[in-house]
Write a protein that holds these residues in place. Structure first.
Motif, PDB file in Angstrom:
ATOM      1  N   GLY A 410     -33.134  -9.299 -32.853  1.00  0.00           N
ATOM      2  CA  GLY A 410     -33.803  -9.947 -31.735  1.00  0.00           C
ATOM      3  C   GLY A 410     -35.106 -10.599 -32.159  1.00  0.00           C
ATOM      4  N   THR A 411     -35.817  -9.941 -33.072  1.00  0.00           N
ATOM      5  CA  THR A 411     -37.058 -10.505 -33.617  1.00  0.00           C
ATOM      6  C   THR A 411     -36.776 -11.756 -34.430  1.00  0.00           C
ATOM      7  OG1 THR A 411     -38.087  -8.314 -33.677  1.00  0.00           O
ATOM      8  CG2 THR A 411     -39.056 -10.025 -35.072  1.00  0.00           C
ATOM      9  N   VAL A 412     -35.720 -11.724 -35.234  1.00  0.00           N
ATOM     10  CA  VAL A 412     -35.343 -12.904 -36.022  1.00  0.00           C
ATOM     11  C   VAL A 412     -35.033 -14.079 -35.098  1.00  0.00           C
ATOM     12  CG1 VAL A 412     -33.574 -13.853 -37.562  1.00  0.00           C
ATOM     13  CG2 VAL A 412     -34.507 -11.571 -37.989  1.00  0.00           C
ATOM     14  N   PHE A 413     -34.293 -13.816 -34.038  1.00  0.00           N
ATOM     15  CA  PHE A 413     -33.958 -14.869 -33.081  1.00  0.00           C
ATOM     16  C   PHE A 413     -35.224 -15.458 -32.455  1.00  0.00           C
ATOM     17  CE2 PHE A 413     -32.346 -15.916 -28.656  1.00  0.00           C
ATOM     18  CZ  PHE A 413     -31.704 -17.086 -29.043  1.00  0.00           C
ATOM     19  N   ALA A 414     -36.174 -14.593 -32.103  1.00  0.00           N
ATOM     20  CA  ALA A 414     -37.410 -15.059 -31.467  1.00  0.00           C
ATOM     21  C   ALA A 414     -38.301 -15.842 -32.425  1.00  0.00           C
ATOM     22  CB  ALA A 414     -38.180 -13.857 -30.901  1.00  0.00           C
ATOM     23  N   LEU A 415     -38.165 -15.604 -33.736  1.00  0.00           N
ATOM     24  CA  LEU A 415     -38.981 -16.339 -34.713  1.00  0.00           C
ATOM     25  C   LEU A 415     -38.718 -17.834 -34.634  1.00  0.00           C
ATOM     26  CD1 LEU A 415     -38.819 -14.082 -37.918  1.00  0.00           C
ATOM     27  CD2 LEU A 415     -40.813 -14.532 -36.456  1.00  0.00           C
ATOM     28  N   ALA A 416     -37.465 -18.197 -34.411  1.00  0.00           N
ATOM     29  CA  ALA A 416     -37.115 -19.614 -34.342  1.00  0.00           C
ATOM     30  C   ALA A 416     -37.091 -20.145 -32.916  1.00  0.00           C
ATOM     31  CB  ALA A 416     -35.760 -19.847 -35.000  1.00  0.00           C
ATOM     32  N   ALA A 417     -36.717 -19.291 -31.956  1.00  0.00           N
ATOM     33  CA  ALA A 417     -36.552 -19.767 -30.587  1.00  0.00           C
ATOM     34  C   ALA A 417     -37.799 -19.582 -29.735  1.00  0.00           C
ATOM     35  CB  ALA A 417     -35.374 -19.035 -29.933  1.00  0.00           C
ATOM     36  N   GLY A 418     -38.755 -18.790 -30.189  1.00  0.00           N
ATOM     37  CA  GLY A 418     -39.901 -18.475 -29.345  1.00  0.00           C
ATOM     38  C   GLY A 418     -39.484 -17.510 -28.261  1.00  0.00           C
ATOM     39  N   ASP A 419     -39.966 -17.705 -27.050  1.00  0.00           N
ATOM     40  CA  ASP A 419     -39.542 -16.872 -25.920  1.00  0.00           C
ATOM     41  C   ASP A 419     -38.171 -17.351 -25.460  1.00  0.00           C
ATOM     42  OD1 ASP A 419     -39.129 -15.439 -23.663  1.00  0.00           O
ATOM     43  OD2 ASP A 419     -40.918 -16.129 -22.588  1.00  0.00           O
ATOM     44  N   PRO A 420     -37.083 -16.571 -25.724  1.00  0.00           N
ATOM     45  CA  PRO A 420     -35.743 -17.056 -25.389  1.00  0.00           C
ATOM     46  C   PRO A 420     -35.545 -17.362 -23.910  1.00  0.00           C
ATOM     47  CG  PRO A 420     -35.634 -15.137 -26.841  1.00  0.00           C
ATOM     48  CD  PRO A 420     -37.055 -15.258 -26.385  1.00  0.00           C
ATOM     49  N   ALA A 421     -36.312 -16.695 -23.040  1.00  0.00           N
ATOM     50  CA  ALA A 421     -36.147 -16.932 -21.612  1.00  0.00           C
ATOM     51  C   ALA A 421     -36.723 -18.264 -21.168  1.00  0.00           C
ATOM     52  CB  ALA A 421     -36.791 -15.789 -20.820  1.00  0.00           C
ATOM     53  N   GLN A 422     -37.608 -18.888 -22.001  1.00  0.00           N
ATOM     54  CA  GLN A 422     -38.271 -20.136 -21.626  1.00  0.00           C
ATOM     55  C   GLN A 422     -37.997 -21.278 -22.594  1.00  0.00           C
ATOM     56  OE1 GLN A 422     -39.881 -20.225 -18.739  1.00  0.00           O
ATOM     57  NE2 GLN A 422     -39.654 -18.022 -18.390  1.00  0.00           N
ATOM     58  N   ALA A 423     -37.420 -20.987 -23.759  1.00  0.00           N
ATOM     59  CA  ALA A 423     -37.292 -21.988 -24.819  1.00  0.00           C
ATOM     60  C   ALA A 423     -36.299 -23.089 -24.447  1.00  0.00           C
ATOM     61  CB  ALA A 423     -36.846 -21.316 -26.113  1.00  0.00           C
ATOM     62  N   ALA A 429     -30.924 -23.273 -30.160  1.00  0.00           N
ATOM     63  CA  ALA A 429     -29.955 -23.585 -31.218  1.00  0.00           C
ATOM     64  C   ALA A 429     -30.513 -23.237 -32.593  1.00  0.00           C
ATOM     65  CB  ALA A 429     -29.571 -25.057 -31.155  1.00  0.00           C
ATOM     66  N   ALA A 430     -31.809 -23.523 -32.812  1.00  0.00           N
ATOM     67  CA  ALA A 430     -32.426 -23.170 -34.089  1.00  0.00           C
ATOM     68  C   ALA A 430     -32.424 -21.654 -34.295  1.00  0.00           C
ATOM     69  CB  ALA A 430     -33.856 -23.708 -34.134  1.00  0.00           C
ATOM     70  N   GLY A 431     -32.675 -20.914 -33.208  1.00  0.00           N
ATOM     71  CA  GLY A 431     -32.630 -19.456 -33.292  1.00  0.00           C
ATOM     72  C   GLY A 431     -31.242 -18.954 -33.624  1.00  0.00           C
ATOM     73  N   LEU A 432     -30.223 -19.605 -33.043  1.00  0.00           N
ATOM     74  CA  LEU A 432     -28.839 -19.235 -33.336  1.00  0.00           C
ATOM     75  C   LEU A 432     -28.530 -19.447 -34.816  1.00  0.00           C
ATOM     76  CD1 LEU A 432     -26.034 -18.542 -31.773  1.00  0.00           C
ATOM     77  CD2 LEU A 432     -25.566 -20.951 -32.166  1.00  0.00           C
ATOM     78  N   HIS A 433     -28.933 -20.611 -35.352  1.00  0.00           N
ATOM     79  CA  HIS A 433     -28.701 -20.897 -36.772  1.00  0.00           C
ATOM     80  C   HIS A 433     -29.305 -19.814 -37.652  1.00  0.00           C
ATOM     81  CE1 HIS A 433     -26.932 -24.655 -35.868  1.00  0.00           C
ATOM     82  NE2 HIS A 433     -28.038 -25.339 -35.627  1.00  0.00           N
ATOM     83  N   LEU A 434     -30.580 -19.519 -37.420  1.00  0.00           N
ATOM     84  CA  LEU A 434     -31.285 -18.574 -38.269  1.00  0.00           C
ATOM     85  C   LEU A 434     -30.689 -17.170 -38.146  1.00  0.00           C
ATOM     86  CD1 LEU A 434     -33.633 -17.810 -40.131  1.00  0.00           C
ATOM     87  CD2 LEU A 434     -35.049 -17.496 -38.092  1.00  0.00           C
TER      88      LEU A 434
END
Length: 463
Positions: A410-423, A429-434
């Protein structure tokens, strides 16, 4: 050579064991859907109602190995019936809770029952099912685990919408009564046990300290300093546990279990695979809703693909294990998961929803195959007196992977996506890739661990 179908008694015994796997797995995630409703019902902050989930996870994580060892000492069928009774009664207490403190306490007791059920289910397969069909049995249990964990949020949301939050706990009462009757009626009686063997209380306490500190570090949001302190306590607890076990007359965990490097590798791979599977549950809803802009109904239907593949793939996966051998199918399952994670990292943004669903189905099918094969491989040669501990270690590795996946990935996802609820969609998509790039790397590590263990086994003459 064709495999004969299970006779009536083993089939009903396996039904009981399947419920023993499904119910605690379902309750690992079903309460998540009710947290907002519970906060409103009890007038509590989110940080307070979060303990409805944490109390359950902590109880399982800290007690599952001890439950497995206790089953070896006093009888696994006997302890399983106690665990089912605890789980069912605690579920009723959860539904009737007049306040949040009552609910959290009942969830902790429910977690104790779940620890017993998860610890002993795989161990009891050897008592209930012919050895030639153990792959199919393990495949079915893996299916129940995957369905329970992944179905929990959607089923919880449906039950709350139709019948209120107590219904997510009340559903366990009829299931628990049926489960207890099946286990009592169709599982063979316990063999004679050595009553003079002492239980390792010191080792139990040291292991509970170690696992409890790690689980808190992974699940409780706090300052980096608090997380680091909890991880340090966990490491110190691990050292204490090893020291205690070396001196114990009747250790909780015999290090001789890991003389075969494939056992240690099997547990490590279980944790890695569970980490990746939790990643799909963490990332998927955000990508489908914000990345692809799907409505709630479409998101729910898309999320049902994983449980559907798990339901359809578990028994065929077990048949493949029985037909071609567990060790070979472990590598096949890991390879399928690695390929699916790579596809998830590159396909969805170009192909949209089909680019997400096809790789998810591929990952889940690989997971079903790995679960059946790895569980069979780990349990096949374990002595009768240690089968409960080995089954519990398998459940512990899976649970630690789920906890780590929720926190770390979840932390890895947030590194690229920021706040997933607002991004915005592009950042999601960048968070998904990473995230799935990291997941594919974890599966490559699991494949390397499997290959290394097999080569070490050959070098020391293990087959």
């Amino acid at each position: 050579m064709s495999l004969q179908p299970l006779h009536r008694s083993p089939r009903w015994a396996l039904t009981g064991l399947s419920l023993s796997m499904l119910m605690p797995s379902l309750d690992t995630s079903i309460a998540n859907a009710g947290l907002p409703t519970l906060a409103a019902a009890f007038g509590a902050a989110f940080a307070q109602v979060q303990w409805v989930v944490l109390a359950y996870l902590l109880a399982i994580t800290t007690l599952i190995v001890s439950a497995g060892r206790l089953g070896d000492l006093i009888g696994r069928r006997r302890l399983m019936l106690i665990g089912i009774s605890l789980f069912t009664a605690a579920s009723l207490c959860c539904a009737l809770a007049p306040g949040l403190a009552w609910l959290i306490t009942a969830r902790a007791v429910q977690g104790l029952g779940a620890a017993v059920m998860l610890a002993l289910t795989a161990a009891l397969v050897g008592d209930a099912v012919p050895k030639a069909q153990s792959g199919r049995a393990m495949g079915l249990l893996g299916t129940m685990s995957a369905i329970g964990t992944s179905l929990g949020p959607s089923l919880g949301g449906l039950l709350i919408a139709q019948a209120g939050w107590p219904s997510i706990f009340l559903i366990n009462v009829p299931l628990g009564l049926l489960n207890g009757w099946l286990v009592w009626r169709h599982l063979p009686a316990d063999r004679a046990v050595e009553t003079r063997v002492r239980f390792d209380h010191a080792g139990t306490m040291a292991l509970a300290l170690t696992l409890g500190a790690y689980a808190l570090a992974m699940t409780v949001t706090g300052t980096p300093g608090a997380t680091l302190a909890l991880l340090s306590i966990s490491l110190l607890g691990l050292g204490l546990f090893v020291a205690v076990e070396r001196r114990a007359a009747a250790p909780l965990m015999r290090m001789a279990l890991f003389a075969d490097p494939r056992r240690a590798a099997g547990l490590a791979m279980t944790a890695l695979v569970a980490t990746v599977m939790m990643t799909t549950l963490v990332v998927g809803p955000f990508y489908l809703s914000r990345g692809l802009g799907l409505g709630s109904l479409a998101v729910g239907l898309a999320l049902s693909v994983g449980p559907l593949v798990a339901a359809l793939g578990g028994v065929p996966a077990g048949w493949l294990v029985d037909r071609f051998g567990a060790r070979r199918m472990v590598a096949g399952g890991l390879s399928a998961m690695a390929g699916g994670c790579l596809l998830l990292a590159v396909l969805p943004t170009g192909l949209g929803l089909p680019g997400y669903l096809v790789p998810i189905a591929w990952v889940t099918a690989g997971y079903a195959l790995f679960q059946a094969a790895n569980s069979s491989a780990l349990m096949v040669d374990v002595g009768q007196d240690l089968r409960g501990v080995m089954s519990a270690m398998l459940g512990l590795a899976r649970n630690l992977g789920l906890i780590t996946g929720a926190a770390a990935m979840g932390t890895v996802f947030a590194l690229a996506a920021g706040d997933p609820a607002q991004a915005p969609a592009a950042m999601i998509a960048a968070g998904l890739h990473l995230t799935f790039g990291v997941a594919a790397t974890l599966m490559a590590i699991a494949l390397a661990v499997n290959g290394r263990a097999r080569s070490l086994s050959v070098s020391v003459g293990l087959r």
